[in-house]
Design a protein around this motif. Structure first.
Motif, PDB file in Angstrom:
ATOM      1  N   GLU A 172       8.171   8.782  20.764  1.00 11.06           N
ATOM      2  CA  GLU A 172       8.733  10.016  19.496  1.00 11.06           C
ATOM      3  C   GLU A 172       8.358   9.582  17.864  1.00 11.06           C
ATOM      4  O   GLU A 172       8.071  10.733  17.550  1.00 11.06           O
ATOM      5  CB  GLU A 172      10.288  10.564  19.809  1.00 11.06           C
ATOM      6  N   ILE A 173       8.518   8.232  17.704  1.00 10.61           N
ATOM      7  CA  ILE A 173       8.036   7.867  16.137  1.00 10.61           C
ATOM      8  C   ILE A 173       6.334   8.594  16.288  1.00 10.61           C
ATOM      9  O   ILE A 173       6.235   9.008  14.753  1.00 10.61           O
ATOM     10  CB  ILE A 173       8.078   5.959  16.498  1.00 10.61           C
ATOM     11  N   CYS A 174       5.504   8.919  17.439  1.00 14.07           N
ATOM     12  CA  CYS A 174       4.206   8.809  17.222  1.00 14.07           C
ATOM     13  C   CYS A 174       4.336  10.316  16.797  1.00 14.07           C
ATOM     14  O   CYS A 174       3.697  10.963  15.893  1.00 14.07           O
ATOM     15  CB  CYS A 174       3.581   8.468  18.061  1.00 14.07           C
ATOM     16  N   ARG A 175       4.775  11.452  17.533  1.00 14.21           N
ATOM     17  CA  ARG A 175       4.840  12.191  17.263  1.00 14.21           C
ATOM     18  C   ARG A 175       5.420  12.261  15.729  1.00 14.21           C
ATOM     19  O   ARG A 175       4.955  13.814  15.181  1.00 14.21           O
ATOM     20  CB  ARG A 175       5.386  12.922  18.506  1.00 14.21           C
ATOM     21  N   ARG A 176       6.629  12.605  14.894  1.00 12.75           N
ATOM     22  CA  ARG A 176       6.780  12.598  13.801  1.00 12.75           C
ATOM     23  C   ARG A 176       5.666  12.070  13.255  1.00 12.75           C
ATOM     24  O   ARG A 176       5.869  12.867  11.983  1.00 12.75           O
ATOM     25  CB  ARG A 176       8.321  11.394  14.164  1.00 12.75           C
ATOM     26  N   LEU A 177       5.270  11.148  13.034  1.00 15.65           N
ATOM     27  CA  LEU A 177       4.232  10.360  12.315  1.00 15.65           C
ATOM     28  C   LEU A 177       3.186  11.566  11.772  1.00 15.65           C
ATOM     29  O   LEU A 177       3.222  11.604  10.856  1.00 15.65           O
ATOM     30  CB  LEU A 177       4.241   9.098  12.454  1.00 15.65           C
ATOM     31  N   ALA A 213       3.691  14.450  12.832  1.00 14.17           N
ATOM     32  CA  ALA A 213       4.271  15.979  12.205  1.00 14.17           C
ATOM     33  C   ALA A 213       3.547  15.747  10.969  1.00 14.17           C
ATOM     34  O   ALA A 213       3.403  16.938  10.394  1.00 14.17           O
ATOM     35  CB  ALA A 213       4.778  16.306  12.836  1.00 14.17           C
ATOM     36  N   GLU A 214       4.151  14.537  10.418  1.00 14.14           N
ATOM     37  CA  GLU A 214       5.213  15.175   9.004  1.00 14.14           C
ATOM     38  C   GLU A 214       3.920  14.347   8.519  1.00 14.14           C
ATOM     39  O   GLU A 214       3.673  14.135   7.472  1.00 14.14           O
ATOM     40  CB  GLU A 214       6.246  13.733   8.917  1.00 14.14           C
ATOM     41  N   GLN A 215       2.558  14.157   8.726  1.00 17.04           N
ATOM     42  CA  GLN A 215       1.327  13.217   8.120  1.00 17.04           C
ATOM     43  C   GLN A 215       1.057  12.741   7.674  1.00 17.04           C
ATOM     44  O   GLN A 215       1.159  11.804   6.367  1.00 17.04           O
ATOM     45  CB  GLN A 215       0.745  15.130   6.629  1.00 17.04           C
ATOM     46  N   PHE A 216       2.022  10.885   8.310  1.00 19.88           N
ATOM     47  CA  PHE A 216       1.567  10.031   7.973  1.00 19.88           C
ATOM     48  C   PHE A 216       0.080   9.533   8.973  1.00 19.88           C
ATOM     49  O   PHE A 216       0.704   9.175  10.005  1.00 19.88           O
ATOM     50  CB  PHE A 216       3.274   9.265   8.176  1.00 19.88           C
ATOM     51  N   GLN A 253       0.655  -1.639  -0.083  1.00 18.80           N
ATOM     52  CA  GLN A 253       0.073  -0.156   0.112  1.00 18.80           C
ATOM     53  C   GLN A 253       0.476   1.332  -0.159  1.00 18.80           C
ATOM     54  O   GLN A 253       1.851   1.229   1.660  1.00 18.80           O
ATOM     55  CB  GLN A 253      -0.601   0.309   1.267  1.00 18.80           C
ATOM     56  N   PRO A 254       1.007   2.141  -1.248  1.00 20.34           N
ATOM     57  CA  PRO A 254       2.496   2.952  -1.322  1.00 20.34           C
ATOM     58  C   PRO A 254       2.205   3.910  -0.392  1.00 20.34           C
ATOM     59  O   PRO A 254       3.069   4.039   0.434  1.00 20.34           O
ATOM     60  CB  PRO A 254       2.008   3.481  -2.580  1.00 20.34           C
ATOM     61  N   ALA A 255       0.695   4.305   0.684  1.00 20.22           N
ATOM     62  CA  ALA A 255       1.032   6.025   1.119  1.00 20.22           C
ATOM     63  C   ALA A 255       1.251   5.261   2.574  1.00 20.22           C
ATOM     64  O   ALA A 255       2.402   5.686   3.337  1.00 20.22           O
ATOM     65  CB  ALA A 255      -0.571   5.895   1.446  1.00 20.22           C
ATOM     66  N   GLU A 256       0.811   4.180   2.703  1.00 18.60           N
ATOM     67  CA  GLU A 256       1.266   3.152   3.851  1.00 18.60           C
ATOM     68  C   GLU A 256       2.454   3.548   4.290  1.00 18.60           C
ATOM     69  O   GLU A 256       3.034   3.358   5.281  1.00 18.60           O
ATOM     70  CB  GLU A 256       0.327   2.241   5.037  1.00 18.60           C
ATOM     71  N   GLN A 257       3.487   2.689   3.162  1.00 19.64           N
ATOM     72  CA  GLN A 257       5.397   2.383   3.115  1.00 19.64           C
ATOM     73  C   GLN A 257       5.759   3.135   3.223  1.00 19.64           C
ATOM     74  O   GLN A 257       6.425   3.361   3.909  1.00 19.64           O
ATOM     75  CB  GLN A 257       5.313   1.309   1.563  1.00 19.64           C
ATOM     76  N   GLY A 258       5.434   4.679   2.772  1.00 19.62           N
ATOM     77  CA  GLY A 258       5.993   5.563   3.655  1.00 19.62           C
ATOM     78  C   GLY A 258       6.022   5.595   4.908  1.00 19.62           C
ATOM     79  O   GLY A 258       7.413   6.232   5.548  1.00 19.62           O
ATOM     80  N   GLY A 259       4.695   5.626   5.217  1.00 22.54           N
ATOM     81  CA  GLY A 259       4.956   5.696   6.956  1.00 22.54           C
ATOM     82  C   GLY A 259       5.934   4.526   7.536  1.00 22.54           C
ATOM     83  O   GLY A 259       6.093   4.928   8.612  1.00 22.54           O
ATOM     84  N   LEU A 260       5.687   3.554   7.549  1.00 17.96           N
ATOM     85  CA  LEU A 260       6.591   2.492   7.573  1.00 17.96           C
ATOM     86  C   LEU A 260       8.220   2.831   7.798  1.00 17.96           C
ATOM     87  O   LEU A 260       8.597   2.383   8.531  1.00 17.96           O
ATOM     88  CB  LEU A 260       6.301   0.993   6.735  1.00 17.96           C
TER      89      LEU A 260
END
Length: 239
Positions: free
Chosen positions: A199-204, A206-209, A177-184
């Motif tokens: 911290e990963i939660c906050r960054r994801l 903030a970066e709109q994943f 799933q391309p969109a989710e692969q970016g977040g992964l």
């Protein structure tokens, strides 16, 4: 009385059966209005989490119980007792945790779940009996799902439940799933750099994943996502 609401679904089947998150929240809010209680915050919701999991493994439930422990709410309210737990030992552990912190537990269909009283042993027996039947129902559902998956696997289809974050089932096969692969990929990069799960939660965010089933990332969801490497047999997605 100021209460905290908790709602949960583990599968889409519960939505189809008419007891999805929106229905549960509506019941909780209506019950609170009728009984003169208030909800302190937005209702905590665990989407895609089994009721057999203990509280620390359900992010929203852990947050709701913390509200009671910290004295920000006098108790917790759920639509039905099985939203709190689907296994007797889990149910009793959660109830004991709330009561230990001087909190109270309510359900929209029964009212208050009263603490054990040695003078009224039937009260405890009836509550635990409900927990036993809830656990039995869950076991029967799991058995039916396993049978269905076996049949699907025999026919050559994808038969492993909901695909992990980053993948989706298409025509019986697992594809990226391309969109989710970016977040992964971003989560793995941050973890490799030493970032904590929070911290990963906050960054994801903030970066709109976006997460798949919630409006925000939880540390447990990130942990589970990172546990999965390339699962099962994949084929490239064709455009």
């Amino acid at each position: 009385m100021k209460l905290v609401g908790y709602i949960r679904v583990s599968t889409s089947r519960q939505v189809e059966d008419g007891f999805g998150l929106a229905v549960q929240e509506k019941l909780i809010r209506a019950w609170c209005r009728q009984q003169g209680h208030t909800l302190g915050r937005a209702v905590f919701r665990d989407e895609g989490y089994s009721g057999t999991l203990h509280a620390p493994d359900r992010p929203a439930l852990a947050d709701a119980l913390s509200e009671v422990e910290d004295g920000q709410a006098a108790g917790i309210v759920v639509g039905r007792l099985d939203r709190l737990a689907r296994r007797l030992v889990t149910q009793e552990a959660i109830l004991a945790q709330v009561w230990k912190n001087n909190g109270r537990v309510f359900t929209a269909d029964q009212g208050e779940i009263l603490q054990d009283d040695p003078e009224e042993p039937m009260r405890t027996a009836m509550r635990q009996m409900m927990g036993v039947f809830s656990e039995l129902e869950h076991s029967m559902i799991v058995a039916r799902l396993r049978a269905g998956r076996k049949e699907k696997a025999v026919q050559g289809g994808y038969a492993y439940g909901a695909p992990p974050y980053g993948w989706q089932a298409v025509a019986g096969e697992l594809v990226e799933q391309p969109a989710e692969q970016g977040g992964l990929a971003r989560a793995r990069e941050l973890r490799a750099a030493g970032a904590s799960l929070r911290e990963i939660c906050r960054r994801l965010e903030a970066e709109q994943f976006p997460p798949r089933r919630s409006d925000r990332w939880h540390p447990e969801a990130v942990r589970r996502m990172l546990q999965h490497e390339a699962p099962y047999t994949l084929r490239p997605r064709t455009i």
